[in-house]
Design a protein around this motif. Structure first.
Motif, PDB file in Angstrom:
ATOM      1  N   VAL A  21      34.829  38.587  40.186  1.00 16.94           N
ATOM      2  CA  VAL A  21      33.603  39.269  39.776  1.00 16.94           C
ATOM      3  C   VAL A  21      32.471  38.241  39.793  1.00 16.94           C
ATOM      4  CG1 VAL A  21      33.965  38.875  37.296  1.00 16.94           C
ATOM      5  CG2 VAL A  21      32.606  40.821  38.061  1.00 16.94           C
ATOM      6  N   GLY A  22      31.257  38.715  40.078  1.00 23.30           N
ATOM      7  CA  GLY A  22      30.153  37.780  40.116  1.00 23.30           C
ATOM      8  C   GLY A  22      28.825  38.449  40.405  1.00 23.30           C
ATOM      9  N   ALA A  23      27.914  37.664  40.934  1.00 25.37           N
ATOM     10  CA  ALA A  23      26.544  38.113  41.178  1.00 25.37           C
ATOM     11  C   ALA A  23      26.154  37.892  42.629  1.00 25.37           C
ATOM     12  CB  ALA A  23      25.579  37.361  40.271  1.00 25.37           C
ATOM     13  N   THR A  24      25.223  38.721  43.088  1.00 24.76           N
ATOM     14  CA  THR A  24      24.623  38.547  44.404  1.00 24.76           C
ATOM     15  C   THR A  24      23.135  38.318  44.232  1.00 24.76           C
ATOM     16  OG1 THR A  24      24.219  40.923  44.664  1.00 24.76           O
ATOM     17  CG2 THR A  24      26.289  40.058  45.559  1.00 24.76           C
ATOM     18  N   ALA A  35      11.487  39.870  48.697  1.00 26.36           N
ATOM     19  CA  ALA A  35      11.862  38.900  47.671  1.00 26.36           C
ATOM     20  C   ALA A  35      13.340  39.091  47.344  1.00 26.36           C
ATOM     21  CB  ALA A  35      11.008  39.101  46.422  1.00 26.36           C
ATOM     22  N   TRP A  36      13.927  38.070  46.773  1.00 28.31           N
ATOM     23  CA  TRP A  36      15.342  38.101  46.416  1.00 28.31           C
ATOM     24  C   TRP A  36      15.581  39.078  45.270  1.00 28.31           C
ATOM     25  CZ3 TRP A  36      18.712  35.802  49.565  1.00 28.31           C
ATOM     26  CH2 TRP A  36      18.242  34.798  50.417  1.00 28.31           C
ATOM     27  N   LYS A  37      16.653  39.849  45.373  1.00 24.45           N
ATOM     28  CA  LYS A  37      17.032  40.848  44.372  1.00 24.45           C
ATOM     29  C   LYS A  37      18.427  40.512  43.844  1.00 24.45           C
ATOM     30  CE  LYS A  37      17.729  45.858  44.010  1.00 24.45           C
ATOM     31  NZ  LYS A  37      17.184  45.936  42.691  1.00 24.45           N
ATOM     32  N   ILE A  38      18.601  40.570  42.541  1.00 27.07           N
ATOM     33  CA  ILE A  38      19.880  40.243  41.910  1.00 27.07           C
ATOM     34  C   ILE A  38      20.739  41.502  41.789  1.00 27.07           C
ATOM     35  CG2 ILE A  38      20.972  39.399  39.783  1.00 27.07           C
ATOM     36  CD1 ILE A  38      18.476  37.648  39.389  1.00 27.07           C
ATOM     37  N   GLY A  39      22.038  41.353  42.067  1.00 27.45           N
ATOM     38  CA  GLY A  39      22.993  42.450  41.942  1.00 27.45           C
ATOM     39  C   GLY A  39      24.331  41.929  41.458  1.00 27.45           C
ATOM     40  N   ILE A  40      25.340  42.774  41.521  1.00 27.87           N
ATOM     41  CA  ILE A  40      26.681  42.364  41.098  1.00 27.87           C
ATOM     42  C   ILE A  40      27.668  42.550  42.251  1.00 27.87           C
ATOM     43  CG2 ILE A  40      26.329  42.826  38.640  1.00 27.87           C
ATOM     44  CD1 ILE A  40      27.856  45.449  39.022  1.00 27.87           C
ATOM     45  N   VAL A  62      33.025  45.245  46.306  1.00 23.28           N
ATOM     46  CA  VAL A  62      31.865  46.116  46.202  1.00 23.28           C
ATOM     47  C   VAL A  62      30.692  45.210  45.854  1.00 23.28           C
ATOM     48  CG1 VAL A  62      30.806  48.022  44.946  1.00 23.28           C
ATOM     49  CG2 VAL A  62      33.230  48.109  45.517  1.00 23.28           C
ATOM     50  N   SER A  63      29.638  45.282  46.659  1.00 25.36           N
ATOM     51  CA  SER A  63      28.526  44.347  46.539  1.00 25.36           C
ATOM     52  C   SER A  63      27.193  45.080  46.519  1.00 25.36           C
ATOM     53  CB  SER A  63      28.575  43.381  47.731  1.00 25.36           C
ATOM     54  OG  SER A  63      27.466  42.535  47.751  1.00 25.36           O
ATOM     55  N   MET A  64      26.393  44.820  45.477  1.00 25.91           N
ATOM     56  CA  MET A  64      25.033  45.356  45.414  1.00 25.91           C
ATOM     57  C   MET A  64      24.117  44.378  46.139  1.00 25.91           C
ATOM     58  SD  MET A  64      24.918  46.719  41.487  1.00 25.91           S
ATOM     59  CE  MET A  64      23.205  47.220  41.605  1.00 25.91           C
ATOM     60  N   GLN A  65      23.414  44.891  47.129  1.00 23.60           N
ATOM     61  CA  GLN A  65      22.517  44.075  47.942  1.00 23.60           C
ATOM     62  C   GLN A  65      21.146  44.748  47.933  1.00 23.60           C
ATOM     63  OE1 GLN A  65      26.355  42.830  50.673  1.00 23.60           O
ATOM     64  NE2 GLN A  65      24.597  43.626  51.714  1.00 23.60           N
ATOM     65  N   LEU A 173      27.936  34.502  44.295  1.00 26.74           N
ATOM     66  CA  LEU A 173      28.636  33.551  43.444  1.00 26.74           C
ATOM     67  C   LEU A 173      29.619  34.336  42.581  1.00 26.74           C
ATOM     68  CD1 LEU A 173      28.891  30.613  42.438  1.00 26.74           C
ATOM     69  CD2 LEU A 173      27.170  31.167  40.711  1.00 26.74           C
ATOM     70  N   THR A 174      30.905  34.007  42.696  1.00 26.77           N
ATOM     71  CA  THR A 174      31.933  34.744  41.952  1.00 26.77           C
ATOM     72  C   THR A 174      32.872  33.805  41.217  1.00 26.77           C
ATOM     73  OG1 THR A 174      33.435  34.826  43.868  1.00 26.77           O
ATOM     74  CG2 THR A 174      31.951  36.721  43.555  1.00 26.77           C
ATOM     75  N   LEU A 175      33.523  34.373  40.224  1.00 29.91           N
ATOM     76  CA  LEU A 175      34.588  33.694  39.502  1.00 29.91           C
ATOM     77  C   LEU A 175      35.835  34.565  39.671  1.00 29.91           C
ATOM     78  CD1 LEU A 175      35.655  31.501  37.561  1.00 29.91           C
ATOM     79  CD2 LEU A 175      34.965  32.997  35.677  1.00 29.91           C
ATOM     80  N   GLY A 176      36.920  33.947  40.116  1.00 30.79           N
ATOM     81  CA  GLY A 176      38.165  34.665  40.321  1.00 30.79           C
ATOM     82  C   GLY A 176      39.322  33.983  39.644  1.00 30.79           C
ATOM     83  N   TYR A 177      40.447  34.690  39.607  1.00 32.19           N
ATOM     84  CA  TYR A 177      41.672  34.141  39.044  1.00 32.19           C
ATOM     85  C   TYR A 177      42.786  34.302  40.064  1.00 32.19           C
ATOM     86  CZ  TYR A 177      45.320  32.933  35.751  1.00 32.19           C
ATOM     87  OH  TYR A 177      46.363  32.305  35.127  1.00 32.19           O
TER      88      TYR A 177
END
Length: 181
Positions: A21-24, A35-40, A62-65, A173-177
């Protein structure tokens, strides 16, 4: 019998799944006011270690862009994709990998906010987005921090709709296990 169990156990340790899970941070190219837009982003990857230095992974994220207007705070566009990254991972040192590959993405939804209204119109958007992901990851205690840049290859707009050919440009940028099996 013991040799067969050892061989299966050794082979199983080379495979893993990695929920993540992370951010885009995304925008579209070829737009002066984009301009840059933040998503998940959320999903997972399946991986196979070929040896100590090389692995291949395939995932579903699944990516929000999208994008927003740098001059007009009243405009933003959010596109949501189901991305399928297929990556080659090369471990420079244990835990630190560089990666590159190919990523088809299926458009799931599109929403534009403009002057107080909200519009959805996937008819004028390309349903399949192709990109090249490149990045690095670092593993520690089965946790994986992954940073990627996805370079869009095709226009997000249908060719019948517009001569304007913007492409996705996405930092993830994501963090996984990492769960070996």
């Amino acid at each position: 019998m013991a040799m067969m169990v050892a061989a299966v156990t050794a082979n199983a340790q080379q495979m893993f799944v990695k929920p993540m899970v992370g951010a885009t941070v995304a925008k579209i190219t070829d737009a002066d006011d984009a301009a840059w837009k933040i998503g998940i982003a959320a999903g997972g990857e399946f991986g196979y270690l070929l040896n100590e230095q090389f692995a291949v992974t395939a995932g579903a994220l699944v990516s929000m862009q999208g994008t927003k207007d740098s001059e007009d705070d009243d405009y933003s566009m959010t596109t949501t994709y189901l991305n399928v990254p297929i990556l080659a991972n090369y471990y420079i040192i244990p835990g630190l990998a560089v990666k590159a590959g190919f990523q088809p993405g299926l458009l799931l939804s599109q929403k534009t906010k403009f002057h107080g209204g909200e519009y959805t119109d996937t008819d004028h958007f390309t349903k399949l987005d192709m990109s090249i992901p490149i990045g690095v990851s670092y593993e520690f205690s089965d946790f994986v921090i992954d940073a990627r840049y996805n370079l869009g290859l095709n226009s997000i707009y249908d060719s019948d709709y517009s001569d304007y050919k913007p492409k996705n440009s996405v930092i993830m940028l994501t963090l996984g296990y990492k769960i070996p099996f």
